[in-house]
Motif scaffolding. Structure first.
Motif, short mmCIF file in Angstrom:
data_model
loop_
_atom_site.label_atom_id
_atom_site.label_comp_id
_atom_site.label_asym_id
_atom_site.label_seq_id
_atom_site.Cartn_x
_atom_site.Cartn_y
_atom_site.Cartn_z
N PHE A 1 4.57 4.84 -0.95
CA PHE A 1 3.41 4.70 -1.84
C PHE A 1 2.65 6.02 -1.84
N PRO B 1 -1.88 4.54 -2.23
CA PRO B 1 -1.91 3.07 -2.18
C PRO B 1 -3.17 2.46 -2.81
N VAL C 1 -2.60 0.82 -6.13
CA VAL C 1 -1.51 -0.15 -6.18
C VAL C 1 -2.05 -1.56 -5.96
#
Length: 216
Positions: free
Chosen positions: A98, A101, A104
């Motif tokens: 990732f 992150p 996300v």
């Protein structure tokens, strides 16, 4: 460096001086149309200060590979600490990566396979009960190929509920994949895909409806 994603909406005219005939070798030593000395991404917002980004990359490089394969809870917890929105029961393999992150979001009970890359320069959203299989690359970054300075372009990716993206697929910037769609192995997705369709190819297209057994 961002993988190039093609734009099928328009074609650029090519002169005979740029490309030789098919029976001849392509021109290699032509004058470059871009000047990478002019590349500037100072306007790009990573969402966190530089030290925070480096801290995350260090934690990811050390902590993820050291966690046992089937212990998904610690990896999900680490992602949440760094700003990701991770639902309950999410499966995340230790080799998933990732970039940022905090950009996300992964819904409840979804699976993220080995070597999946979330190149999250922009937002990436995964719905509930969805599967992103191994070696898939989710790319939110691109470059303006008509700009001599090769400007960075970012667009979000949204994947709906109940979707299966099979192994080794490429999902390009700005793509939306409808709920319960299936994307066949090694497909390259550059445009939106409709809900409930089985899709494959490079570029990826829907081929037939997804039919379920004993759907409740």
């Amino acid at each position: 460096m961002t993988p190039a994603t093609p734009d099928f909406s328009s074609d650029r005219a090519t002169s005979a001086s740029d490309v030789n005939s098919e029976t001849e070798l392509p021109l290699l030593d032509g004058q470059p149309w871009i000047d990478l000395r002019k590349y500037n991404q100072s306007g790009f917002d990573r969402g966190r200060p530089g030290w925070y980004v480096l801290l995350w990359w260090l934690v990811q490089a050390i902590a993820f590979p050291l966690t046992p394969h089937n212990l998904h809870v610690p990896r999900a917890a680490l992602l949440r600490v760094f700003g990701a929105k991770i639902g309950k029961g999410v499966v995340i393999r230790p080799t998933a990566r990732f970039t940022y992150p905090w950009k996300v979001e992964i819904g409840d009970y979804s699976w993220i396979g080995d070597d999946v890359v979330f190149y999250s320069l922009d937002r990436i959203s995964i719905g509930r009960h969805s599967i992103i299989s191994q070696k898939t690359y989710l790319c939110t970054g691109n470059h303006d190929i008509q700009d001599p300075a090769f400007a960075l372009i970012t667009k979000s990716i949204e994947i709906g509920n109940g979707v299966w993206v099979a192994t080794d697929c490429f999902i390009g910037p700005g793509v939306k994949i409808g709920a319960n769609a299936v994307v066949g192995a090694r497909s390259s997705v550059f445009r939106n895909l409709p809900a409930g369709q089985v899709c494959w190819g490079s570029p990826c297209h829907p081929h037939h409806p997804r039919e379920m057994k004993n759907r409740g």
